[in-house]
Motif scaffolding. Structure first.
Motif, PDB file in Angstrom:
ATOM      1  N   ALA A   1       0.742  -1.379  -0.093  1.00  0.00           N
ATOM      2  CA  ALA A   1      -0.230  -0.157  -0.239  1.00  0.00           C
ATOM      3  C   ALA A   1       0.898   1.274  -0.280  1.00  0.00           C
ATOM      4  N   ALA A   2       0.606   2.322  -0.708  1.00  0.00           N
ATOM      5  CA  ALA A   2       1.138   3.366  -0.610  1.00  0.00           C
ATOM      6  C   ALA A   2       1.313   3.984   0.585  1.00  0.00           C
ATOM      7  N   ALA A   3       2.415   4.734   0.843  1.00  0.00           N
ATOM      8  CA  ALA A   3       2.424   5.528   2.167  1.00  0.00           C
ATOM      9  C   ALA A   3       1.269   6.795   2.275  1.00  0.00           C
ATOM     10  N   ALA A   4       1.066   7.318   3.428  1.00  0.00           N
ATOM     11  CA  ALA A   4       0.293   8.330   3.431  1.00  0.00           C
ATOM     12  C   ALA A   4       0.797   9.572   2.930  1.00  0.00           C
ATOM     13  N   ASN A   5      -0.205  10.305   2.630  1.00  0.00           N
ATOM     14  CA  ASN A   5       0.375  11.738   2.304  1.00  0.00           C
ATOM     15  C   ASN A   5       0.496  12.902   3.398  1.00  0.00           C
ATOM     16  N   GLU A   6       1.848  12.954   3.852  1.00  0.00           N
ATOM     17  CA  GLU A   6       1.820  13.865   4.998  1.00  0.00           C
ATOM     18  C   GLU A   6       1.157  15.218   5.068  1.00  0.00           C
ATOM     19  N   ASN A   7       1.340  15.860   3.942  1.00  0.00           N
ATOM     20  CA  ASN A   7       0.931  17.137   3.867  1.00  0.00           C
ATOM     21  C   ASN A   7      -0.610  17.309   3.916  1.00  0.00           C
ATOM     22  N   LEU A   8      -1.473  16.397   3.007  1.00  0.00           N
ATOM     23  CA  LEU A   8      -2.587  16.266   3.097  1.00  0.00           C
ATOM     24  C   LEU A   8      -3.298  15.637   4.727  1.00  0.00           C
ATOM     25  N   ALA A   9      -2.524  14.827   5.467  1.00  0.00           N
ATOM     26  CA  ALA A   9      -2.909  14.536   6.622  1.00  0.00           C
ATOM     27  C   ALA A   9      -2.464  15.816   7.518  1.00  0.00           C
ATOM     28  N   HIS A  10      -1.627  16.694   7.280  1.00  0.00           N
ATOM     29  CA  HIS A  10      -1.562  17.854   8.079  1.00  0.00           C
ATOM     30  C   HIS A  10      -2.737  18.906   7.796  1.00  0.00           C
ATOM     31  N   ILE A  11      -3.073  18.982   6.575  1.00  0.00           N
ATOM     32  CA  ILE A  11      -4.272  19.849   6.331  1.00  0.00           C
ATOM     33  C   ILE A  11      -5.212  19.394   6.978  1.00  0.00           C
ATOM     34  N   SER A  12      -5.694  18.335   7.053  1.00  0.00           N
ATOM     35  CA  SER A  12      -6.594  17.618   7.767  1.00  0.00           C
ATOM     36  C   SER A  12      -6.898  17.955   9.139  1.00  0.00           C
ATOM     37  N   ASN A  13      -5.537  17.733   9.912  1.00  0.00           N
ATOM     38  CA  ASN A  13      -5.576  18.251  11.216  1.00  0.00           C
ATOM     39  C   ASN A  13      -5.865  19.882  11.417  1.00  0.00           C
ATOM     40  N   VAL A  14      -5.221  20.468  10.458  1.00  0.00           N
ATOM     41  CA  VAL A  14      -5.552  21.979  10.840  1.00  0.00           C
ATOM     42  C   VAL A  14      -6.941  22.194  10.523  1.00  0.00           C
ATOM     43  N   LEU A  15      -7.556  21.469   9.610  1.00  0.00           N
ATOM     44  CA  LEU A  15      -9.372  21.907   9.299  1.00  0.00           C
ATOM     45  C   LEU A  15      -9.986  21.329  10.599  1.00  0.00           C
ATOM     46  N   ILE A  16      -9.628  20.318  11.019  1.00  0.00           N
ATOM     47  CA  ILE A  16     -10.360  19.797  12.213  1.00  0.00           C
ATOM     48  C   ILE A  16     -10.389  20.695  13.532  1.00  0.00           C
ATOM     49  N   TYR A  17      -9.082  21.345  13.687  1.00  0.00           N
ATOM     50  CA  TYR A  17      -9.014  22.281  14.756  1.00  0.00           C
ATOM     51  C   TYR A  17      -9.753  23.496  14.403  1.00  0.00           C
ATOM     52  N   SER A  18      -9.596  23.928  13.447  1.00  0.00           N
ATOM     53  CA  SER A  18     -10.434  25.151  12.759  1.00  0.00           C
ATOM     54  C   SER A  18     -11.845  24.952  12.893  1.00  0.00           C
ATOM     55  N   ALA A  19     -12.431  23.824  12.672  1.00  0.00           N
ATOM     56  CA  ALA A  19     -13.767  23.521  12.842  1.00  0.00           C
ATOM     57  C   ALA A  19     -13.892  23.520  14.098  1.00  0.00           C
ATOM     58  N   MET A  20     -13.303  22.896  15.241  1.00  0.00           N
ATOM     59  CA  MET A  20     -13.446  23.082  16.641  1.00  0.00           C
ATOM     60  C   MET A  20     -13.556  24.605  17.051  1.00  0.00           C
ATOM     61  N   ALA A  21     -12.729  25.328  16.525  1.00  0.00           N
ATOM     62  CA  ALA A  21     -12.992  26.885  16.802  1.00  0.00           C
ATOM     63  C   ALA A  21     -14.472  27.449  16.641  1.00  0.00           C
ATOM     64  N   VAL A  22     -14.837  27.232  15.256  1.00  0.00           N
ATOM     65  CA  VAL A  22     -16.177  27.650  14.847  1.00  0.00           C
ATOM     66  C   VAL A  22     -17.128  27.166  15.549  1.00  0.00           C
ATOM     67  N   TYR A  23     -16.992  25.845  16.084  1.00  0.00           N
ATOM     68  CA  TYR A  23     -18.087  25.346  16.701  1.00  0.00           C
ATOM     69  C   TYR A  23     -18.261  25.831  17.999  1.00  0.00           C
ATOM     70  N   THR A  24     -17.256  26.312  18.513  1.00  0.00           N
ATOM     71  CA  THR A  24     -17.061  27.047  19.910  1.00  0.00           C
ATOM     72  C   THR A  24     -17.958  28.337  19.638  1.00  0.00           C
ATOM     73  N   LEU A  25     -17.697  28.981  18.635  1.00  0.00           N
ATOM     74  CA  LEU A  25     -18.253  30.340  18.412  1.00  0.00           C
ATOM     75  C   LEU A  25     -19.919  30.055  18.155  1.00  0.00           C
ATOM     76  N   ALA A  26     -20.169  28.948  17.317  1.00  0.00           N
ATOM     77  CA  ALA A  26     -21.529  28.573  17.170  1.00  0.00           C
ATOM     78  C   ALA A  26     -22.174  28.346  18.402  1.00  0.00           C
ATOM     79  N   PHE A  27     -21.470  27.542  19.572  1.00  0.00           N
ATOM     80  CA  PHE A  27     -22.206  27.302  20.828  1.00  0.00           C
ATOM     81  C   PHE A  27     -22.287  28.442  21.568  1.00  0.00           C
ATOM     82  N   LEU A  28     -21.346  29.517  21.601  1.00  0.00           N
ATOM     83  CA  LEU A  28     -21.690  30.843  22.338  1.00  0.00           C
ATOM     84  C   LEU A  28     -22.754  31.484  21.691  1.00  0.00           C
ATOM     85  N   ALA A  29     -22.838  31.492  20.342  1.00  0.00           N
ATOM     86  CA  ALA A  29     -23.989  32.049  19.736  1.00  0.00           C
ATOM     87  C   ALA A  29     -25.382  31.512  20.169  1.00  0.00           C
TER      88      ALA A  29
END
Length: 384
Positions: free
Chosen positions: A4-32
């Motif tokens: 099997a091909a090795a994981a694309n570390e760049n895309l995996a890093h982008i995924s992590n950034v997006l999930i933390y960004s989503a959590m930040a916006v979810y927090t704002l939605a929670f406050l709203a």
């Protein structure tokens, strides 16, 4: 078999950034959403009364006002005697505004909260997609991926109901709370580096079996949330029709003279008798929504178990081996079957059936977290 091909570390890093960004916006939605409930409760006393006052209350108020005008004295209202229906959630109490505001400011915060939820959902979906692209497979090969995909699906079900003009904005606050807990546990305890699947998971059944399990869980969550709020709302309605909601302040308000100069003071004071439960849909509406969702999803959950058995035969050479995951999937199925049977039995509707529904969802949650984390079995490849 090629490696099997090795994981694309760049895309995996982008995924992590997006999930933390989503959590930040979810927090704002929670406050709203919190702001929506706080400011939405500051409604005009007439609107509040329209949502929670029964016809008997109005009749009693009119009688007291007439008595005061004739006698020239102070009218004291007695607790109205209201005849209620026997079954829980079957009282003649109208739906509340459903966390849609009841004030202009509350409604503005509600619209902001929904907009933030949509933005966080897009970020969340982007994280799941880039995680899948990083390894070119389904994004639910371990508990971390399953949790993030599950959370995304729950939000998708909620937004889908909103898109069909359903009065479910009241779900926004418990939704964002649950998603933040789910993602917080995923990134802190369940996190697994992006990698290829173990051999047992190399099957097209991964797309079929696990995707249906995730969809069922998301729908079961909506049903469980509706059922839980039904219990709170049903208790509120019982106190309402018995005259026990805000009894002290209401009694004081009734003792005030029926005079125009007291109107503003009474209107301000009456707001203190408002109850957040009054803004939810009626107990009957919540009960019906929870039942319809669970009844609709139950056949899909049945298919999920059957698909898992077929996959088990292909992977391990047997359809059923009493593995802990298989056992708890079946226990969950039995629990929801008991709920549906209880709803069809006259003596078990209302609160009794609601308790069974919540127990069934508890079985699903234990199967989701408990079996994978605390119990050893063939499904220990979940990545924990």
């Amino acid at each position: 078999m090629p490696l099997a091909a090795a994981a694309n570390e760049n895309l995996a890093h982008i995924s992590n950034v997006l999930i933390y960004s989503a959590m930040a916006v979810y927090t704002l939605a929670f406050l709203a959403h919190i702001a929506e409930w706080v400011f939405g409760s500051r409604s005009a006393v007439g609107r509040t009364a329209a949502a929670i006052t029964t016809e008997a209350d109005k009749a009693a108020t009119g009688t007291a006002a007439a008595a005061s005008a004739q006698g020239g004295g102070t009218a004291v209202l007695e607790r109205p005697k209201v005849v209620t229906r026997a079954a829980a959630g079957r009282r003649d109490v109208p739906d509340g505004p459903g966390a849609a505001g009841t004030s202009e400011k509350g409604d503005v915060y509600g619209r902001i909260a929904v907009s933030l939820t949509v933005l966080s959902f897009l970020l969340h979906a982007g994280s799941v997609l880039t995680r899948a692209l990083s390894v070119e497979r389904a994004p639910w090969g371990n508990m971390y991926e399953f949790s993030t995909t599950f959370g995304m699906t729950v939000v998708g079900v909620y937004l889908g109901l909103l898109a069909f003009k359903k009065n479910v904005r009241w779900l926004g606050l418990p939704l964002t709370t649950t998603i933040l807990l789910d993602l917080g546990l995923a990134v802190s305890v369940l996190y697994t580096e992006s990698d290829q699947l173990v051999p047992a998971l190399h099957s097209y059944w991964l797309w079929i079996h696990v995707s249906t399990a995730i969809l069922c869980g998301a729908a079961f969550w909506v049903g469980a949330c509706s059922t839980l709020l039904f219990l709170f709302r049903d208790g509120y309605e019982a106190r309402l029709v018995e005259g026990r909601t805000g009894a002290g302040l209401r009694r004081y308000l009734n003792e005030l003279p029926q005079d125009r100069k007291y109107a503003r003071f009474k209107a301000k004071l009456a707001l203190r008798t408002d109850n957040p439960m009054s803004r939810l849909p009626s107990a009957a509406t919540l009960d019906k929504l929870g039942y319809r969702i669970n009844a609709t999803v139950f056949p899909l959950w049945t298919f999920t178990i059957i698909a898992g058995a077929i996959w088990a035969e292909a992977a391990w050479g047997r359809y059923w081996g009493w593995d802990p995951k298989e056992v708890w999937s079946f226990i969950t199925w039995v629990a929801y079957a008991c709920f549906l049977h209880a709803r069809a039995t006259a003596g078990w509707k209302g609160r009794k059936a609601a308790y069974i529904a919540l127990a069934a969802f508890g079985c699903y949650i234990f199967n989701y977290y408990g079996v994978n984390i605390f119990v050893t079995g063939k499904h220990s490849y979940a990545g924990v």
